[in-house]
Design an enzyme around this catalytic site. Sequence first.
Site, PDB file in Angstrom:
ATOM      1  N   LYS A 262       0.817  -1.124  -0.264  1.00 42.26           N
ATOM      2  CA  LYS A 262       0.211   0.295   0.221  1.00 42.26           C
ATOM      3  C   LYS A 262       1.135   1.280  -0.303  1.00 42.26           C
ATOM      4  O   LYS A 262       1.142   1.303  -0.846  1.00 42.26           O
ATOM      5  CB  LYS A 262      -1.163  -0.351   1.232  1.00 42.26           C
ATOM      6  CG  LYS A 262      -2.170  -1.194   0.904  1.00 42.26           C
ATOM      7  CD  LYS A 262      -1.936  -2.420   1.053  1.00 42.26           C
ATOM      8  CE  LYS A 262      -3.294  -3.428   1.882  1.00 42.26           C
ATOM      9  NZ  LYS A 262      -2.919  -4.300   2.510  1.00 42.26           N
ATOM     10  N   PHE A 452     -17.068 -13.009  -1.083  1.00 41.50           N
ATOM     11  CA  PHE A 452     -16.785 -11.983  -1.895  1.00 41.50           C
ATOM     12  C   PHE A 452     -16.013 -12.419  -3.335  1.00 41.50           C
ATOM     13  O   PHE A 452     -15.993 -11.921  -4.307  1.00 41.50           O
ATOM     14  CB  PHE A 452     -16.935 -10.945  -1.745  1.00 41.50           C
ATOM     15  CG  PHE A 452     -15.139 -10.440  -0.847  1.00 41.50           C
ATOM     16  CD1 PHE A 452     -15.111 -11.141   0.663  1.00 41.50           C
ATOM     17  CD2 PHE A 452     -13.883 -10.153  -1.517  1.00 41.50           C
ATOM     18  CE1 PHE A 452     -13.458 -11.532   1.206  1.00 41.50           C
ATOM     19  CE2 PHE A 452     -13.273 -10.318  -0.350  1.00 41.50           C
ATOM     20  CZ  PHE A 452     -12.721 -10.911   0.515  1.00 41.50           C
TER      21      PHE A 452
HETATM   22  C1  LIG Z   1      -3.099  -5.451   3.032  1.00 44.27           C
HETATM   23  C2  LIG Z   1      -3.817  -5.088   4.810  1.00 44.27           C
HETATM   24  C3  LIG Z   1      -2.819  -6.200   5.282  1.00 44.27           C
HETATM   25  C4  LIG Z   1      -2.881  -7.467   5.133  1.00 44.27           C
HETATM   26  O1  LIG Z   1      -1.627  -6.726   4.182  1.00 44.27           O
HETATM   27  P1  LIG Z   1      -0.665  -7.927   3.024  1.00 44.27           P
HETATM   28  O2  LIG Z   1      -0.251  -7.643   1.825  1.00 44.27           O
HETATM   29  O3  LIG Z   1      -2.082  -8.126   1.829  1.00 44.27           O
HETATM   30  O4  LIG Z   1      -1.484  -9.941   3.336  1.00 44.27           O
HETATM   31  C5  LIG Z   1      -3.340  -6.175   6.802  1.00 44.27           C
HETATM   32  N1  LIG Z   1      -3.549  -5.131   7.405  1.00 44.27           N
HETATM   33  C6  LIG Z   1      -4.415  -4.066   6.473  1.00 44.27           C
HETATM   34  C7  LIG Z   1      -4.948  -2.201   6.894  1.00 44.27           C
HETATM   35  C8  LIG Z   1      -4.374  -3.811   5.452  1.00 44.27           C
HETATM   36  O5  LIG Z   1      -4.847  -2.588   4.591  1.00 44.27           O
END
Ligand SMILES: *Cc1c(COP(=O)(O)O)cnc(C)c1O
Length: 460
Positions: A262, A452
């Site tokens: 992210k 989903f």
């Molecule tokens: C995406 C996400 C995760 C998990 O991470 P991955 O890289 O998809 O395994 C954990 N906590 C939050 C808030 C996230 O958005």
Amino acid sequence: MATTYHRSWAEPYKMKMVELLRMTTRAQRLKAIRDAGFNTFLLPSKDVYIDLLTDSGTSAMSDRQWAGMMQGDESYAGSQNFYHLEKAVHAYYGYKYLVPTHQGRGAENLLSKILIKPGDIIPGNMYFTTTRLHQELAGGTFADIIIDEAHDPQNEHPFKGNVDLNKLEKLVKKHGPEKIPYVCIATNVNMAGGQPISLANLRELWNYTRQHGIRIIHDMTRVAENAYFIQQREPGYAKMSIQRIVKAICSYTDGATMSAKKDALVNIGGFLATNEWEVYEEARNLVVVYEGLHTYGGMAGRDMEAMAIGIEESLNDNHIHARVGQVEYLGHRMEEFDIPLVRPIGGHGVFVDARRFLPHIPQDKFPAQALAAEIYLDSGVRTMERGIVSAGRKPNGEQYFPKLELVRFTIPRRVYTQAHMDVVAESANAVLHRRNRIKGLNMVYEPKYLRFFQARFERL
Ligand SMILES: *Cc1c(COP(=O)(O)O)cnc(C)c1O
């Protein structure tokens, strides 16, 4: 009256390479969405024009990051790139010890195994799917301690990610602090619609947990976006850099799990970080079982290099202003068309309220699922359902009927332009104008877990 000048933000980058998009006809899209059982997760990406399914792993890397990829040191042990990543985590987040993992849930698995004993309670500011599952698999129980305002899509509270300390105190009194190994604090809470926690609230929580010997573990996936909202909304931080705010946030926590897919601007990667030697030692022991050696943890050297560079770029003030600015731009365009949204507009996406968009479709006919399919059909824009389908079923087989019935328009970082956002908003508006003709759906195939992703539907 004094004249005020509006000054626009713009993307702090220009394009050097482009990825061509495929345009489709309405007839092609109708076939594609039928073949996909009216589930946007089942669409091949070649049939998608603007892809707003998720912001996870979908960011565009910079030329510096791509150059870093060419400097991958693919040694099994002690890769140079690991030391670069370790340095970045120290410098920008301040945590002492780093264990890399393949992505966020890998770090959640290690952390849960190390800190949670059967019967433990793990309070958090709203749940996240993978986080809660790992807590439960380790024998723990999640307890929601987010403020009530977070569950109301119309509430304008500027920090809907805040913790209600009274809720936490009740848990501590009931179970005792020894049953609470840590409080899990997400920055810019995803499930609440990308909503921030304030530094004042985090500091109060820090002081409270110090008195009771409880750790704070930071789910820091969207920490840069949270820091931006603190800078914009919290008194006293308007002139502080994103870098310094992020460091301050981390300083009120004892460790972190990170999905670097992210905010950290990479397509794959994550880590577990901690300030405690004992937790680090245990994590180093476990990482070799589940991920890989403690100096790569399931990542290639080149991926660690790209992440080290991405962390630095993600904390640039101009970057984060443009990133959240683009999300807000889309939200404001939609509001001009009277499209009902979750307020305030979040950091990583715009959440459309399908209950108010399609009031004639009852929740058990899947209004958000139907709306996501209609938007795809109109323009090839792919979004995601976050409502009754995502909520799934209780252990006794009954469906959950969640309060929030939403379609998420999630914006990848540095990928699309403002003109793309105009196309998206106009498409939502076109669908709004013929909403009376939109019908609900029947579910014709339902997977047992996380339905989903793979459920299939037919139009009523
Ligand atoms: C995406 C996400 C995760 C998990 O991470 P991955 O890289 O998809 O395994 C954990 N906590 C939050 C808030 C996230 O958005």
